[in-house]
Design a protein around this motif. Sequence first.
Motif, mmCIF file in Angstrom:
data_model
loop_
_atom_site.group_PDB
_atom_site.id
_atom_site.type_symbol
_atom_site.label_atom_id
_atom_site.label_comp_id
_atom_site.label_asym_id
_atom_site.label_seq_id
_atom_site.Cartn_x
_atom_site.Cartn_y
_atom_site.Cartn_z
ATOM 1 N N TRP A 276 0.815 -1.219 0.000
ATOM 2 C CA TRP A 276 0.000 0.000 0.000
ATOM 3 C C TRP A 276 0.850 1.270 0.000
ATOM 4 O O TRP A 276 0.597 2.184 -0.794
ATOM 5 C CB TRP A 276 -0.974 0.009 1.189
ATOM 6 C CG TRP A 276 -1.908 1.170 1.107
ATOM 7 C CD1 TRP A 276 -3.128 1.188 0.499
ATOM 8 C CD2 TRP A 276 -1.700 2.489 1.621
ATOM 9 N NE1 TRP A 276 -3.679 2.441 0.595
ATOM 10 C CE2 TRP A 276 -2.821 3.265 1.287
ATOM 11 C CE3 TRP A 276 -0.673 3.094 2.328
ATOM 12 C CZ2 TRP A 276 -2.952 4.598 1.635
ATOM 13 C CZ3 TRP A 276 -0.797 4.434 2.672
ATOM 14 C CH2 TRP A 276 -1.919 5.179 2.335
ATOM 15 N N THR A 277 1.841 1.379 0.856
ATOM 16 C CA THR A 277 2.646 2.601 0.956
ATOM 17 C C THR A 277 3.350 2.941 -0.357
ATOM 18 O O THR A 277 3.228 4.074 -0.834
ATOM 19 C CB THR A 277 3.641 2.518 2.127
ATOM 20 O OG1 THR A 277 2.897 2.400 3.342
ATOM 21 C CG2 THR A 277 4.524 3.746 2.213
ATOM 22 N N PRO A 278 4.067 2.004 -0.982
ATOM 23 C CA PRO A 278 4.681 2.343 -2.269
ATOM 24 C C PRO A 278 3.647 2.696 -3.348
ATOM 25 O O PRO A 278 3.884 3.567 -4.179
ATOM 26 C CB PRO A 278 5.459 1.090 -2.657
ATOM 27 C CG PRO A 278 5.635 0.323 -1.386
ATOM 28 C CD PRO A 278 4.480 0.679 -0.508
ATOM 29 N N LEU A 279 2.507 2.037 -3.306
ATOM 30 C CA LEU A 279 1.456 2.307 -4.286
ATOM 31 C C LEU A 279 0.879 3.711 -4.099
ATOM 32 O O LEU A 279 0.736 4.469 -5.060
ATOM 33 C CB LEU A 279 0.355 1.251 -4.143
ATOM 34 C CG LEU A 279 -0.764 1.255 -5.149
ATOM 35 C CD1 LEU A 279 -0.233 1.006 -6.552
ATOM 36 C CD2 LEU A 279 -1.786 0.183 -4.782
ATOM 37 N N VAL B 225 -6.330 3.178 -6.822
ATOM 38 C CA VAL B 225 -5.899 1.777 -6.754
ATOM 39 C C VAL B 225 -5.576 1.414 -5.305
ATOM 40 O O VAL B 225 -5.936 0.332 -4.828
ATOM 41 C CB VAL B 225 -4.684 1.523 -7.675
ATOM 42 C CG1 VAL B 225 -4.170 0.096 -7.530
ATOM 43 C CG2 VAL B 225 -5.044 1.823 -9.122
ATOM 44 N N ALA B 226 -4.922 2.329 -4.590
ATOM 45 C CA ALA B 226 -4.595 2.092 -3.180
ATOM 46 C C ALA B 226 -5.861 1.886 -2.353
ATOM 47 O O ALA B 226 -5.857 1.097 -1.400
ATOM 48 C CB ALA B 226 -3.767 3.251 -2.627
ATOM 49 N N ARG C 228 -11.501 9.521 1.227
ATOM 50 C CA ARG C 228 -11.708 10.976 1.247
ATOM 51 C C ARG C 228 -10.605 11.706 0.472
ATOM 52 O O ARG C 228 -10.873 12.673 -0.236
ATOM 53 C CB ARG C 228 -11.778 11.491 2.684
ATOM 54 C CG ARG C 228 -13.043 11.126 3.407
ATOM 55 C CD ARG C 228 -14.293 11.777 2.806
ATOM 56 N NE ARG C 228 -14.214 13.232 2.996
ATOM 57 C CZ ARG C 228 -14.561 14.125 2.066
ATOM 58 N NH1 ARG C 228 -15.022 13.754 0.895
ATOM 59 N NH2 ARG C 228 -14.462 15.413 2.321
ATOM 60 N N ILE C 229 -9.371 11.255 0.608
ATOM 61 C CA ILE C 229 -8.275 11.871 -0.155
ATOM 62 C C ILE C 229 -8.518 11.679 -1.648
ATOM 63 O O ILE C 229 -8.312 12.604 -2.439
ATOM 64 C CB ILE C 229 -6.902 11.308 0.295
ATOM 65 C CG1 ILE C 229 -6.552 11.853 1.682
ATOM 66 C CG2 ILE C 229 -5.811 11.653 -0.719
ATOM 67 C CD1 ILE C 229 -5.335 11.211 2.326
ATOM 68 N N ASP C 230 -9.008 10.503 -2.022
ATOM 69 C CA ASP C 230 -9.332 10.250 -3.423
ATOM 70 C C ASP C 230 -10.428 11.201 -3.905
ATOM 71 O O ASP C 230 -10.342 11.762 -4.999
ATOM 72 C CB ASP C 230 -9.757 8.789 -3.598
ATOM 73 C CG ASP C 230 -9.788 8.337 -5.044
ATOM 74 O OD1 ASP C 230 -9.039 8.896 -5.875
ATOM 75 O OD2 ASP C 230 -10.557 7.411 -5.356
ATOM 76 N N GLN C 231 -11.440 11.401 -3.083
ATOM 77 C CA GLN C 231 -12.536 12.310 -3.439
ATOM 78 C C GLN C 231 -12.068 13.759 -3.541
ATOM 79 O O GLN C 231 -12.489 14.486 -4.438
ATOM 80 C CB GLN C 231 -13.648 12.252 -2.387
ATOM 81 C CG GLN C 231 -14.533 11.057 -2.470
ATOM 82 C CD GLN C 231 -15.675 11.179 -1.487
ATOM 83 O OE1 GLN C 231 -15.507 11.688 -0.379
ATOM 84 N NE2 GLN C 231 -16.841 10.701 -1.880
#
Length: 172
Positions: free
Chosen positions: A93-96, A105-106, A151-154
């Motif tokens: 997850w972190t590298p992605l 995707v994350a 939320r960050i994605d939104q």
Amino acid sequence: MSFLRWAIVIVPLILLLGFASGRVVPSGSENGWYMALVKPELNPPGWIFPVVWTTLYIMIGLALSMILHARGARGRGVAIALFVVQFLLNLSWTPLFFGAHKVSVALFVIVGILLLSIVTTIAFSRIRKGAAWLMVPYLVWLSFAGVLNWRIDQLNPGAEKLVPGAQTSQML
């Protein structure tokens, strides 16, 4: 091998792998791309993340140690395999997110981690109740982290293109 011997090996291994995953790419305040993102109001201060993850990695390491110690227990192999798969996803997850800037995707990955962790916890509960209880805070944090990711994605459509060239593949 006794539980204590398993714990002495497994807990540091989980911590080391978690630390390495977090250091593959700059994260948190060390990551210019992340700092440029709009964050939700419920985003905790940066110092919380290493404290929480260290605590959780210790707890899930102890949980896995309990299962590894339960030789001959029915379903032990499946429980261990589930743990390994969810943990490998966790490490990705972190590298992605921070390195590849693949926020959407994350989010799918963290949902996968959560679902696999729920199944892992159920499998652990059939072998050692204490191991399952040690997984519960991890499930809660994964749920919270999933909400943060969502939320960050939104709040940041097109986040992949923010601060071009900020991604790195430098390890440690």
